[in-house]
Design a protein around this motif. Structure first.
Motif, mmCIF file in Angstrom:
data_model
loop_
_atom_site.group_PDB
_atom_site.id
_atom_site.type_symbol
_atom_site.label_atom_id
_atom_site.label_comp_id
_atom_site.label_asym_id
_atom_site.label_seq_id
_atom_site.Cartn_x
_atom_site.Cartn_y
_atom_site.Cartn_z
ATOM 1 N N ASN A 59 37.242 -7.317 46.176
ATOM 2 C CA ASN A 59 37.091 -8.769 46.027
ATOM 3 C C ASN A 59 37.013 -9.209 44.570
ATOM 4 N N ALA A 60 36.795 -8.276 43.648
ATOM 5 C CA ALA A 60 36.695 -8.617 42.226
ATOM 6 C C ALA A 60 38.068 -8.647 41.555
ATOM 7 N N HIS A 61 39.102 -8.151 42.216
ATOM 8 C CA HIS A 61 40.469 -8.092 41.691
ATOM 9 C C HIS A 61 40.529 -7.470 40.298
ATOM 10 N N PRO A 62 40.057 -6.231 40.164
ATOM 11 C CA PRO A 62 40.035 -5.597 38.841
ATOM 12 C C PRO A 62 41.415 -5.253 38.305
ATOM 13 N N GLU A 63 42.423 -5.198 39.167
ATOM 14 C CA GLU A 63 43.781 -4.862 38.709
ATOM 15 C C GLU A 63 44.356 -5.944 37.801
ATOM 16 N N ALA A 64 43.789 -7.136 37.861
ATOM 17 C CA ALA A 64 44.275 -8.236 37.022
ATOM 18 C C ALA A 64 43.557 -8.295 35.673
ATOM 19 N N LEU A 65 42.563 -7.469 35.473
ATOM 20 C CA LEU A 65 41.790 -7.511 34.235
ATOM 21 C C LEU A 65 42.432 -6.640 33.156
ATOM 22 N N SER A 66 42.232 -7.051 31.919
ATOM 23 C CA SER A 66 42.696 -6.249 30.783
ATOM 24 C C SER A 66 41.842 -6.589 29.576
ATOM 25 N N GLY A 67 41.911 -5.741 28.571
ATOM 26 C CA GLY A 67 41.205 -5.996 27.329
ATOM 27 C C GLY A 67 39.705 -6.085 27.503
ATOM 28 N N LYS A 68 39.127 -7.126 26.939
ATOM 29 C CA LYS A 68 37.676 -7.303 26.955
ATOM 30 C C LYS A 68 37.145 -7.485 28.378
ATOM 31 N N ASP A 69 37.898 -8.173 29.237
ATOM 32 C CA ASP A 69 37.459 -8.369 30.625
ATOM 33 C C ASP A 69 37.383 -7.030 31.371
ATOM 34 N N TRP A 70 38.360 -6.170 31.143
ATOM 35 C CA TRP A 70 38.376 -4.849 31.783
ATOM 36 C C TRP A 70 37.219 -3.994 31.251
ATOM 37 N N THR A 71 36.950 -4.105 29.970
ATOM 38 C CA THR A 71 35.822 -3.382 29.374
ATOM 39 C C THR A 71 34.506 -3.834 30.000
ATOM 40 N N GLU A 72 34.326 -5.139 30.099
ATOM 41 C CA GLU A 72 33.088 -5.673 30.680
ATOM 42 C C GLU A 72 32.951 -5.281 32.152
ATOM 43 N N PHE A 73 34.065 -5.260 32.869
ATOM 44 C CA PHE A 73 34.024 -4.858 34.277
ATOM 45 C C PHE A 73 33.581 -3.407 34.393
#
Length: 156
Positions: free
Chosen positions: A94-108
């Motif tokens: 439900n968090a859709h981590p595949e769409a994250l990159s950069g700082k957002d992916w790091t924070e996730f």
């Protein structure tokens, strides 16, 4: 014996025959059906849990394969990031981590990492940034240690 005496015609008391063990009483049938239903539910739950955890087994196998081919090249870190994204997609759909990159992916990654997140921040930032940087300032051992920890293997 006196033929006129009605008490002399009485016979001794006979106990009824025991019923035997088959067929069982209705209570035993109910208990057997309940036990079989309980076993069926437990087997179903175990199979369901195994099916749901299959992605983790596959992710750990892929991580072991990456561990064998560990090189400080950017493409290796890209493969490790892809593996972590696939695992994150399965664990947190439900968090859709595949769409994250950069700082957002790091924070996730840091938000869902166990243990000391502050100490892991430099490793995670270098891991995420190593995908597009020609010079990697992270060793594969550090990246693998974080990946094992993040997947739940606790191998550091």
């Amino acid at each position: 014996m006196n033929p006129g005496d009605p008490l002399s015609q009485l016979k001794d008391i006979h106990l009824p025959e025991t019923g035997g063990f088959w067929p069982p009483a209705p209570g035993w049938w109910f208990l057997a059906a309940l036990a079989m239903a309980l076993v069926a539910v437990l087997v179903w739950l175990a199979l369901r849990r195994r099916r749901r955890q299959r992605w983790l087994t596959l992710a750990k196998q892929e991580l072991a394969r990456l561990e064998q081919s560990a090189t400080p090249a950017p493409h290796w870190f890209v493969q490790l990031n892809v593996l972590l994204k696939q695992a994150a997609r399965e664990r947190y759909p439900n968090a859709h981590p595949e769409a994250l990159s950069g700082k957002d992916w790091t924070e996730f990654l840091l938000a869902h990492a166990p243990n000391d997140r502050i100490a892991q921040r430099p490793v995670v930032e270098a891991l995420v940034a190593s995908a597009w940087r020609p010079a990697v300032n992270l060793t594969p051992a550090q990246a693998l240690a974080f990946a094992h920890l993040w997947l739940g293997g606790q191998k550091c």
